[in-house]
Design an enzyme around this catalytic site. Structure first.
Site, PDB file in Angstrom:
ATOM      1  CD  GLU A 171      23.892 -34.007  29.199  1.00  0.00           C
ATOM      2  OE1 GLU A 171      23.256 -33.795  30.256  1.00  0.00           O
ATOM      3  OE2 GLU A 171      24.328 -33.113  28.486  1.00  0.00           O
TER       4      GLU A 171
ATOM      5  CG  ASP B 151      29.292 -26.798  30.889  1.00  0.00           C
ATOM      6  OD1 ASP B 151      28.595 -26.188  30.052  1.00  0.00           O
ATOM      7  OD2 ASP B 151      28.868 -27.130  32.008  1.00  0.00           O
TER       8      ASP B 151
ATOM      9  CG  ASP C  38      22.062 -27.146  30.143  1.00  0.00           C
ATOM     10  OD1 ASP C  38      22.861 -27.964  29.654  1.00  0.00           O
ATOM     11  OD2 ASP C  38      22.336 -26.430  31.127  1.00  0.00           O
TER      12      ASP C  38
HETATM   13  O1  MIG Z   1      25.993 -27.723  34.684  1.00  0.00           O
HETATM   14  O2  MIG Z   1      22.412 -23.667  33.282  1.00  0.00           O
HETATM   15  O3  MIG Z   1      26.196 -26.358  29.580  1.00  0.00           O
HETATM   16  O4  MIG Z   1      25.811 -23.632  29.320  1.00  0.00           O
HETATM   17  O5  MIG Z   1      25.219 -22.180  31.638  1.00  0.00           O
HETATM   18  C1  MIG Z   1      25.562 -26.409  34.669  1.00  0.00           C
HETATM   19  C2  MIG Z   1      23.694 -23.507  33.743  1.00  0.00           C
HETATM   20  C3  MIG Z   1      24.249 -26.294  33.932  1.00  0.00           C
HETATM   21  C4  MIG Z   1      25.309 -26.287  31.796  1.00  0.00           C
HETATM   22  C5  MIG Z   1      25.329 -25.659  30.443  1.00  0.00           C
HETATM   23  C6  MIG Z   1      25.746 -24.240  30.585  1.00  0.00           C
HETATM   24  C7  MIG Z   1      24.771 -23.501  31.480  1.00  0.00           C
HETATM   25  C8  MIG Z   1      24.712 -24.182  32.843  1.00  0.00           C
HETATM   26  N1  MIG Z   1      24.376 -25.587  32.689  1.00  0.00           N
END
Ligand code: MIG
Length: 718
Positions: free
Chosen positions: A316, A427, A313
């Site tokens: 980017e 998200d 996650d």
């Molecule tokens: O911006 O780890 O897309 O699935 O639950 C929040 C917390 C950070 C973004 C991910 C989301 C995840 C969340 N993360």
């Protein structure tokens, strides 16, 4: 028939996006239908569009699968909320397909910098592409139809990532299951309610102070035992991995990264500091092979516990703030003059601080990657970051568990990720509009070679009501990544979080998915082998005009069309059935067969809340087995094969061991014919030494008049 030409501009660095490069052309071919000009730092291409041409691809953007009429910014960004005005989102693929009446063209750009596509927005008959670079590779693919272009694209970028077979099971997530007890309760609920499930996710709160490759011993005491216990119940644990490494002395990942110089630098050559969940962090410079190797090995922490499933996650990378930006913000606040109009945002009548606040982008020019040609600002290589983080994981996991498939999904992706990992679409929100977006994104990702993908079922931001969750689960049941996930402040969203009626319906849908898993997996293997998408837009399989507009029906492989209900309060569904007769199953329970033959054309069907419309194409077959609670729970002995036969059909069922990388695909080919009302079946094992997965195949075949025919084939399992 298909032809690919590579045109090299400037001297691009290797991105690894492209697997098989043809020899670059010696010079620009002026007969190419693209015009271009360059400024000191940009390259602009333009192409005239015919009135009837459509444009597909570009990855996971917000908009219809036919991209014509809009602009798309290919620059990896976490879009939240995912509203129609977001031009940049995660998963930009610089691959577009232009479909004309009798020809097709693929344009693929291998370049890590920002690229903007104007698909007839500024001028309706002009496609313009603006690349923020002078160094890149441009591939032009010519062909007759879209499938030609897709096959060629796959031969350039490589075959799709192949997840372990259990990845086709249901997966449960939440930001976050906060401690071992909560995860155990979730596991317990699935098993005691007999709702099938293969995986449970660990979101960021499992870590100690959000330090990557650690587990917080307080909520998760004895993590090794806990892992064993959950795995013993047939679940895979999927921990999250973020790129930001917390700055904290004594934390080994941080210490090692600093001492070996593995982090991205600022303009002064020091380790760049930004802030994400752990507060201040450094970013590993994944663009360097040695950094990737180091990072890949860190996964040993988990593989030693038998965990080989992860989600990457924030890659980017997303940035919350930097020490510098906070300083500027403070200064700005002290300077605010409440009598001065310039300090107000005139549109929203709020204090104009926006450009000092959360926007990852503002930070990208501030840090640098070490490349063979020196330090390069992140901005210029931005789209590569997530890809390279996945490459680290992929290479590490393959080294740690040789020949074992790993499970890996990512939020950020680009060209090349298609062979390393799957993608979840970030998200989204608990909005009905996002069911359609889910279909559009998964289709477009599939067109870009990302076969394993899906969206958060129920929606990430906001609260799902029970009907939304039901309809979304019905949709997700036919997409490869089948995961219920939501965010911290949302209401509970597990299958049992609503009324008992809702729980029953959701349980039935998930059970239906498990009855279909072997079929879906077979079609996935087939799509991968044939270099075609698994989730297909309707137009791809039929010549009929007007199918380009369909954004709310899709095909799973070649035989199965799905038309999920994606509107609130809807108890009807309008469906377009192209060219053939179809066997319609208004499905609710996996073993309740209410099939009906439908003629080609437009139908308006009655669909109750617990039903999902499924259509099997004429002369194609699907396969159902007894559902399990998790994959590998039982030895299945039987399969049911269902289809609508007009004379004759052949169907090849694919299977493999589901876990190893070099597992040989085995096939059973059935030839089914219906002549003078007599059903005949021939089968052939490929290779002939193949070991059939079940002993009995029960054929349930319909003819065009709706008559049913049965026959059982028994195969020897030795
Ligand atoms: O911006 O780890 O897309 O699935 O639950 C929040 C917390 C950070 C973004 C991910 C989301 C995840 C969340 N993360």
């Amino acid at each position: 028939m298909t032809e690919t030409r590579l045109y090299r501009f400037g001297s691009p660095d290797q991105t690894d996006s492209i697997r098989h490069q043809p020899q670059p052309e010696k010079s620009w071919n002026s007969s190419v239908n693209l015009q271009y000009y360059q400024t000191f730092n940009q390259t602009n291409f333009s192409l005239s569009l015919n009135p009837e041409s459509s444009i597909y691809g570009l990855g996971q953007n917000i908009g219809p699968i036919n991209r014509r009429g809009a602009t798309y910014r290919l620059f990896n960004m976490q879009a939240r909320p995912q509203t129609p005005d977001c031009r940049a989102v995660n998963g930009p693929y610089a691959f577009s397909i232009i479909k004309n009446k009798n020809s097709c063209q693929g344009i693929l750009i291998d370049c890590p910098a920002e690229i903007n596509f104007d698909c007839g927005f500024t001028k309706p008959d002009l496609l313009s592409i603006c690349i923020e670079s002078l160094d890149f590779d441009l591939y032009l693919i010519e062909g007759i139809d879209v499938k030609d272009i897709l096959k060629e694209y796959t031969s350039l970028t490589g075959k799709s990532y192949l997840p372990p077979k259990w990845a086709f099971g249901f997966q449960q997530s939440r930001y976050s299951y906060m401690n071992a007890k909560e995860v155990q309760e979730i596991a317990q609920n699935f098993r005691s309610r007999q709702i099938p499930c293969d995986a449970i996710y660990l979101d960021i709160d499992y870590m100690e102070d959000y330090k990557v490759f650690t587990v917080d011993p307080e909520p998760f005491p004895n993590f090794a035992n806990f892992t064993k216990e959950i795995q013993g119940q047939g679940f895979h644990l999927i921990p999250i991995i973020d790129p930001g490494v917390k700055i904290e002395s004594g934390y080994s990942v941080y210490e090692e990264g600093v001492s070996k110089g593995y982090f991205c630098k600022n303009a002064e050559g020091q380790d760049y500091i930004a802030a994400v969940w752990p507060s201040l962090i450094h970013f590993p410079d994944f663009l360097r092979a040695e950094v990737r190797e180091w990072w890949g090995n860190l996964y040993k922490f988990f593989t030693d516990l038998g965990i080989s499933a992860f989600w990457n996650d924030m890659n980017e990378p997303e940035i919350f703030y930097s020490p510098d930006s906070i300083q500027q913000l403070k200064k700005r606040v002290t300077e605010l003059d409440y009598t001065a109009w310039r300090d107000l945002d005139p549109i929203h009548y709020k204090i104009n601080l926006d450009r000092f606040m959360l926007n990852s982008e503002t930070f990208y020019p501030d840090f640098f990657h070490q490349t063979p040609t020196g330090l390069v600002p992140h901005q210029e290589l931005h789209n590569l970051y997530g890809f390279k983080m996945l490459q680290a994981a992929s290479e590490g996991l393959q080294k740690l568990n040789p020949n074992q498939r790993y499970f890996l999904i990512s939020r950020s992706s680009m060209l090349g990720v298609n062979r390393l990992a799957g993608v979840w679409t970030g998200d989204n929100s608990s909005w009905w509009e996002h069911l359609k977006l889910n279909i559009q994104m998964v289709i477009s990702l599939n067109l870009c070679g990302v076969l394993y993908s899906g969206s958060d079922i129920g929606g990430h931001c906001g609260n799902a009501d029970e009907e939304l969750l039901i309809r979304w689960t019905q949709l997700g049941a036919f997409l490869p990544l089948f995961r219920n996930h939501t965010e911290k402040s949302s209401r509970r969203q597990e299958p049992w979080a609503y009324s008992s009626t809702a729980t029953e319906i959701i349980k039935d849908v998930i059970t239906l998915r498990y009855a279909l898993i072997d079929y879906l997996y077979s079609e996935f293997l087939k799509a991968r082998e044939q270099n075609l998408p698994f989730i297909r837009p309707v137009f791809l399989e039929f010549a009929e005009a007007g199918l380009d507009e369909i954004n709310d029906q899709f095909l799973c492989g070649a035989s199965l069309m799905i038309a999920p209900v994606i509107e609130p309060n809807a108890r009807h569904r309008t469906i377009i059935l192209p060219e053939f007769n179809w066997l319609y199953w208004c499905a609710s329970k996996h073993d309740q067969y209410n099939f009906q033959v439908l003629a080609p054309g437009i139908h308006r069907l009655l669909v109750a809340l617990n039903q999902i419309p499924i259509f099997i194409k004429e002369n194609h077959l699907i396969l159902l087995t007894e559902p399990e609670q998790f994959q590998g729970e039982k030895i299945k002995s039987e399969a049911i094969i269902i289809g609508l036969i007009n004379q004759e059909s052949s169907f090849t069922f694919y299977y493999d061991d589901g876990v190893t990388i070099n597992s040989e695909i085995q096939k059973i080919k059935f030839k089914v014919s219906l002549k003078n009302k007599i059903l005949e079946i021939e089968q052939q094992l490929l290779p002939i030494t193949a070991k059939p997965p079940y002993q009995n195949f029960n054929f349930m075949i319909y003819d065009l008049a709706g008559n049913q025919y049965y026959k059982q084939i028994s195969l020897s399992l030795t």
